[in-house]
Write a protein that holds these residues in place. Structure first.
Motif, short mmCIF file in Angstrom:
data_model
loop_
_atom_site.label_atom_id
_atom_site.label_comp_id
_atom_site.label_asym_id
_atom_site.label_seq_id
_atom_site.Cartn_x
_atom_site.Cartn_y
_atom_site.Cartn_z
N ARG A 177 0.75 -1.38 -0.10
CA ARG A 177 0.02 -0.02 0.11
C ARG A 177 1.02 1.08 -0.04
NH1 ARG A 177 -4.13 1.20 4.78
NH2 ARG A 177 -2.74 3.05 5.01
N LEU A 180 2.33 1.81 -3.41
CA LEU A 180 1.29 2.14 -4.61
C LEU A 180 1.19 3.71 -4.21
CD1 LEU A 180 -0.45 1.26 -6.51
CD2 LEU A 180 -2.29 0.81 -4.72
N TRP A 181 0.92 4.03 -2.97
CA TRP A 181 0.71 5.56 -2.60
C TRP A 181 1.87 6.38 -2.86
CZ3 TRP A 181 3.06 9.15 0.74
CH2 TRP A 181 2.48 10.22 0.98
N ARG A 183 4.06 5.43 -5.61
CA ARG A 183 3.90 5.96 -6.98
C ARG A 183 3.00 6.66 -7.51
NH1 ARG A 183 3.99 -0.28 -9.20
NH2 ARG A 183 6.18 -0.54 -8.67
N ILE A 184 1.70 6.79 -6.82
CA ILE A 184 0.64 7.73 -7.43
C ILE A 184 1.26 9.18 -7.00
CG2 ILE A 184 -1.62 8.40 -6.44
CD1 ILE A 184 -2.36 5.53 -6.05
N HIS A 185 1.87 9.36 -5.96
CA HIS A 185 2.16 10.62 -5.84
C HIS A 185 3.47 11.27 -6.47
CE1 HIS A 185 -0.57 10.42 -2.45
NE2 HIS A 185 -0.52 11.82 -2.47
N ARG A 186 3.91 10.23 -7.04
CA ARG A 186 5.24 10.82 -7.85
C ARG A 186 5.03 11.09 -9.03
NH1 ARG A 186 9.48 5.94 -6.67
NH2 ARG A 186 9.98 6.64 -4.81
N GLN A 187 3.77 10.66 -9.67
CA GLN A 187 3.37 10.98 -11.15
C GLN A 187 2.56 12.30 -11.04
OE1 GLN A 187 0.70 7.89 -12.04
NE2 GLN A 187 2.58 6.51 -12.29
#
Length: 187
Positions: A177, A180-181, A183-187
């Protein structure tokens, strides 16, 4: 009742002996024994036993077959009948003469048979398959029995092992988790 007879029924085997008891609640000059024969439709006088211990027998009554024995208290009597035959079947009454009345007991039915019935064979019961005891919450333990330590200690151990085996899985899920969090915030 002034004259009590128990039991109400006796089953006896032919060519044996039997005893018919009688209890007196009042005193009398002696005790009379009668037999009602259903087969002959006849009420027959058997024997009179005086308080002095002398017996007087009815017509055609064998002194070898019938005898009366009394207890020292003078209130319990037994009519003994020997060499039983089916013709001895009938209702036997003991009675006393009291206040110008003849008081009879309720009678004892004597049935004389050639052979006594054999009780049915009993087979041992199959071992019962008991359900394992189930645990009861403390609130309802008053209504039912609570679980013994033999049940809840192994149960608690199994639950603890399951919880401990979930720790690595929970740790992995937490790391996934978090990745995943990120990754989402790097994009």
């Amino acid at each position: 009742l002034p004259v009590a007879q128990t039991p109400g029924r006796i089953l006896a085997q032919a060519k044996s002996r039997t005893q018919i008891p009688c209890e007196l609640q009042v005193e009398g000059a002696g005790l009379y024994w009668y037999r009602w024969s259903q087969q002959r439709q006849q009420f027959q006088f058997l024997v009179f036993s005086s308080s002095l211990g002398k017996d007087s027998f009815g017509a055609n009554i064998s002194q070898d077959k019938f005898s009366v024995h009394g207890a020292s208290s003078g209130s319990s009597y037994i009519l003994q009948i020997g060499d039983l035959h089916p013709s001895d079947t009938g209702i036997y009454y003991c009675s006393i003469s009291h206040s110008s009345q003849l008081l009879l007991g309720r009678g004892t039915q004597l049935d004389v048979v050639d052979a006594l019935p054999v009780p049915p064979k009993t087979t041992p019961a199959a071992p019962s398959r008991r359900k394992p005891p189930r645990c009861v919450p403390r609130s309802s333990a008053a209504h039912s029995r609570a679980c013994s330590p033999l049940v809840w200690v192994p149960l608690a151990t199994v639950v603890l092992i399951l919880l401990l085996s979930l720790v690595p899985t929970a740790h992995r899920l937490h790391r996934l988790r978090r990745r995943l969090w990120l990754r989402i915030h790097r994009q």
